[in-house]
Design a protein around this motif. Sequence first.
Motif, mmCIF file in Angstrom:
data_model
loop_
_atom_site.group_PDB
_atom_site.id
_atom_site.type_symbol
_atom_site.label_atom_id
_atom_site.label_comp_id
_atom_site.label_asym_id
_atom_site.label_seq_id
_atom_site.Cartn_x
_atom_site.Cartn_y
_atom_site.Cartn_z
ATOM 1 N N MET A 78 -71.098 34.543 1.666
ATOM 2 C CA MET A 78 -71.733 35.649 0.967
ATOM 3 C C MET A 78 -73.242 35.494 1.077
ATOM 4 N N LYS A 79 -73.921 36.628 1.309
ATOM 5 C CA LYS A 79 -75.372 36.634 1.439
ATOM 6 C C LYS A 79 -75.939 37.771 0.597
ATOM 7 N N LEU A 80 -77.033 37.480 -0.080
ATOM 8 C CA LEU A 80 -77.716 38.481 -0.898
ATOM 9 C C LEU A 80 -79.211 38.275 -0.763
ATOM 10 N N ASN A 81 -79.929 39.327 -0.417
ATOM 11 C CA ASN A 81 -81.388 39.227 -0.355
ATOM 12 C C ASN A 81 -81.996 40.526 -0.836
ATOM 13 N N THR A 82 -83.221 40.457 -1.287
ATOM 14 C CA THR A 82 -83.934 41.624 -1.790
ATOM 15 C C THR A 82 -85.391 41.532 -1.366
ATOM 16 N N SER A 83 -86.143 42.572 -1.639
ATOM 17 C CA SER A 83 -87.543 42.605 -1.250
ATOM 18 C C SER A 83 -88.315 43.506 -2.213
ATOM 19 N N PHE A 84 -89.473 43.045 -2.634
ATOM 20 C CA PHE A 84 -90.348 43.869 -3.467
ATOM 21 C C PHE A 84 -91.792 43.431 -3.255
ATOM 22 N N SER A 85 -92.690 44.328 -3.547
ATOM 23 C CA SER A 85 -94.102 44.084 -3.269
ATOM 24 C C SER A 85 -94.955 44.314 -4.501
ATOM 25 N N ALA B 26 -67.737 43.058 4.958
ATOM 26 C CA ALA B 26 -68.185 44.214 4.171
ATOM 27 C C ALA B 26 -69.662 44.010 3.841
ATOM 28 N N TYR B 27 -70.437 45.091 3.860
ATOM 29 C CA TYR B 27 -71.869 44.935 3.642
ATOM 30 C C TYR B 27 -72.467 46.199 3.047
ATOM 31 N N VAL B 28 -73.626 46.006 2.414
ATOM 32 C CA VAL B 28 -74.462 47.085 1.891
ATOM 33 C C VAL B 28 -75.882 46.806 2.358
ATOM 34 N N GLU B 29 -76.527 47.805 2.958
ATOM 35 C CA GLU B 29 -77.907 47.668 3.413
ATOM 36 C C GLU B 29 -78.752 48.758 2.767
ATOM 37 N N SER B 30 -79.862 48.368 2.195
ATOM 38 C CA SER B 30 -80.770 49.337 1.591
ATOM 39 C C SER B 30 -82.199 48.862 1.748
ATOM 40 N N ARG B 31 -83.110 49.695 1.338
ATOM 41 C CA ARG B 31 -84.522 49.347 1.426
ATOM 42 C C ARG B 31 -84.888 48.235 0.454
ATOM 43 N N TRP B 32 -84.117 48.117 -0.632
ATOM 44 C CA TRP B 32 -84.484 47.180 -1.695
ATOM 45 C C TRP B 32 -83.671 45.889 -1.662
ATOM 46 N N ALA B 33 -82.418 45.958 -1.192
ATOM 47 C CA ALA B 33 -81.566 44.779 -1.221
ATOM 48 C C ALA B 33 -80.463 44.911 -0.184
ATOM 49 N N ASN B 34 -79.955 43.764 0.260
ATOM 50 C CA ASN B 34 -78.839 43.718 1.202
ATOM 51 C C ASN B 34 -77.820 42.711 0.694
ATOM 52 N N PRO C 256 -99.482 44.089 -5.297
ATOM 53 C CA PRO C 256 -100.715 44.135 -4.503
ATOM 54 C C PRO C 256 -100.973 42.847 -3.725
ATOM 55 N N TYR C 257 -101.143 42.968 -2.432
ATOM 56 C CA TYR C 257 -101.471 41.887 -1.499
ATOM 57 C C TYR C 257 -100.294 40.971 -1.172
ATOM 58 N N VAL C 258 -99.161 41.054 -1.875
ATOM 59 C CA VAL C 258 -98.074 40.092 -1.699
ATOM 60 C C VAL C 258 -96.735 40.818 -1.602
ATOM 61 N N THR C 259 -95.885 40.363 -0.668
ATOM 62 C CA THR C 259 -94.498 40.817 -0.562
ATOM 63 C C THR C 259 -93.582 39.614 -0.735
ATOM 64 N N LEU C 260 -92.575 39.752 -1.595
ATOM 65 C CA LEU C 260 -91.623 38.675 -1.872
ATOM 66 C C LEU C 260 -90.245 39.090 -1.373
ATOM 67 N N LYS C 261 -89.543 38.148 -0.702
ATOM 68 C CA LYS C 261 -88.202 38.406 -0.173
ATOM 69 C C LYS C 261 -87.273 37.244 -0.535
ATOM 70 N N PRO C 262 -86.808 37.185 -1.777
ATOM 71 C CA PRO C 262 -85.893 36.102 -2.168
ATOM 72 C C PRO C 262 -84.488 36.336 -1.608
ATOM 73 N N PHE C 263 -83.719 35.240 -1.481
ATOM 74 C CA PHE C 263 -82.350 35.343 -0.981
ATOM 75 C C PHE C 263 -81.509 34.204 -1.559
ATOM 76 N N VAL C 264 -80.187 34.381 -1.502
ATOM 77 C CA VAL C 264 -79.235 33.342 -1.873
ATOM 78 C C VAL C 264 -78.012 33.488 -0.974
ATOM 79 N N ASN C 265 -77.502 32.371 -0.464
ATOM 80 C CA ASN C 265 -76.331 32.349 0.413
ATOM 81 C C ASN C 265 -75.313 31.346 -0.118
ATOM 82 N N TRP C 266 -74.035 31.668 0.080
ATOM 83 C CA TRP C 266 -72.959 30.756 -0.319
ATOM 84 C C TRP C 266 -71.954 30.655 0.815
ATOM 85 N N THR C 267 -71.505 29.419 1.111
ATOM 86 C CA THR C 267 -70.552 29.178 2.197
ATOM 87 C C THR C 267 -69.458 28.237 1.720
ATOM 88 N N ARG C 268 -68.223 28.595 2.044
ATOM 89 C CA ARG C 268 -67.056 27.765 1.715
ATOM 90 C C ARG C 268 -66.180 27.670 2.957
#
Length: 649
Positions: free
Chosen positions: A461-468, A416-424, A470-482
Amino acid sequence: MIRYIVIFLCVFFVANLCAWAQNAPQNAADTSKNKKKDSVNYSPRTTTLFYEYEVLEHRYKKRHADTSYHNRHRYNYLQRNLYQSQDLGTLGSAFQRLGYQNPDRLGTRLGISVYDVYLSHADSIPYFNTLSPYTNLDYTQGGKGRIRLNIDFSRNITPDWGVSLYYRQVESDKMFGDNHRENDIYALLREIGASMVYFSPSHRYKIFGNFMHYDHVVNDNGGYQVDAKIKDLDSLFRIEDQAQLVYRFSSSKSRQSSRKLHLYQQYALFDSSSVQFYHTFDWSRRWNSYEDGAMANTRSFYYKFPINPALLIVANKPISAYYNTILDVLDNSLGVKGKIATLYYRFYGQMRQYDYQVGYLNTKYKTSRDTLERNASPKIDTELYLGGVLRYDFSDSLRIGTEFTHLLGSDYQMKAYVESRWANAEYLRSYYRPSLLQRRFYGTFYDWDNANFQHTQSDQMKLNTSFSVPYVTLKPFVNWTRVSNYIYFDSTGTAQQSAKIQNYWQAGGEIIAKWSKLVSHSTIIWTNTQNAKLIRVPEWQLNTQIYWQSPFFRKATEGQVGLDFHWKSRYFANGYNSAVQQFVVQDRFTVGDYLLVDAFFNFRVKRVQVFVKFTNLLQDLWRGGYSDTPTYFAQPRSFELGLTWKFFD
């Protein structure tokens, strides 16, 4: 080098012949002196392409032949994967991605995949639509005897019918410390294939497919022999006389060959895309083998199997260690799919059939020649699958979806997944049986039967987002595996199943900064494997690229010049056992804590993309070298050059 020139000239001749055929006059009137010159400017804009998954998933995008020079210097799979993987230090060697990896398919599978990264797959093969014959030549002369060559040719016979031919080759020489021995080949792989695409005039019926033949030979060396007293691999790089470095094997060889035929076809019941029936057909034959022509000299490596030394020498000659596997697969899938407004659906049934054989030299019989025994596979019934996909597209920047596949009576996978411009966000559960190799292995040196192995279950489970800003774009993420019932290969090369649950986290992000013509792109990854001792990943990984992008040489060309940095913390990386063609868990040597720096210049001159690159600039300054896999040296300092040349007429 001569053979590459011959290959290029042959392809170039065929391209020109087809160009004449595609543009040949249709009647005598066309040959008159009043004939007008073709006014079309053939270029990347007159060559489009698509991939199968885009048609299957109703995500078609109009693509043109790639003329970008960005990251052209990252031609090998370690660099493309941002070093979140390991190989044996050269092109064509065994390769695996770091961390836990789900199998590429549910149900029965061979379980040998260390060379699969070099193999073309159905979803990665492009299908072209060209107004003129299109030829792509991609050549890389890597340092220390590394060569990579790709040649592609495509043309349309009619506007809705096109064909393509392609050839791939990777070659590398054996390394001895920092040096290589010319024409003493370590790895050689060749792949040749063809593809075809046809659309009916109404485009309600579409069919396309490809055929591929692949052969990959590796003269395994087993890594350098290391004295039992040595605990630190860095000491190997301090040996001044590199003649003292001795490989474990001198006559072992691994080989993987395969043939694949893949077809996809679909028919639209109506003029719209609301109801479409589709069918996929796959046939493949895969052959894997390993041999050691001097088993008596290397029997300490095979100590896990109780071999009587008296049986290793017959008529004063050492016997060979040998085994091979042959796996034939026939796969048919039939389904219905479509898109109603913003809802995409797909439901299908699948039938898969196998034929599996294993052959090995048996040392139990002391004869004048080795005895080749061939064992039938464990009984494998026909496998039946059911699956479905649902996706709702709220807009181009927001969609949700779910996927499900089930092998009746056994394996399953749901997503199951959700994809958007701001977060996945994504959740994936897999439940699958052990591979054929993990369950049962025949060989001159190993023999096991793991009928008691249980199914493996994984949750991710995977979660990432993106925001900008001036001059910088940040794309943090977190993953969990069992992972429960995790199967691995121990240091002796034997398959084991752990009763302990493997549970780990990853967190990090990308930082992209741009100022004028200066660009910086960094990726940092932190991994906590305290509860996953059998899954080997460095705690910290850092990749940074800094480059200046601008016209050069009085605007005669445009390009980017910069540096790549890679660093990872020390950890007990997996070793490699060439006899079973598997990466293995080991606790003797650590690798890492080495700053790898490459300098590059990527640029384009008209239709030619070129890169020049200096690898491992800090060797002998930071340390004498480094390893990604214990006892195998990674690439030493060298100069590399590559070009990609496209012809459109």
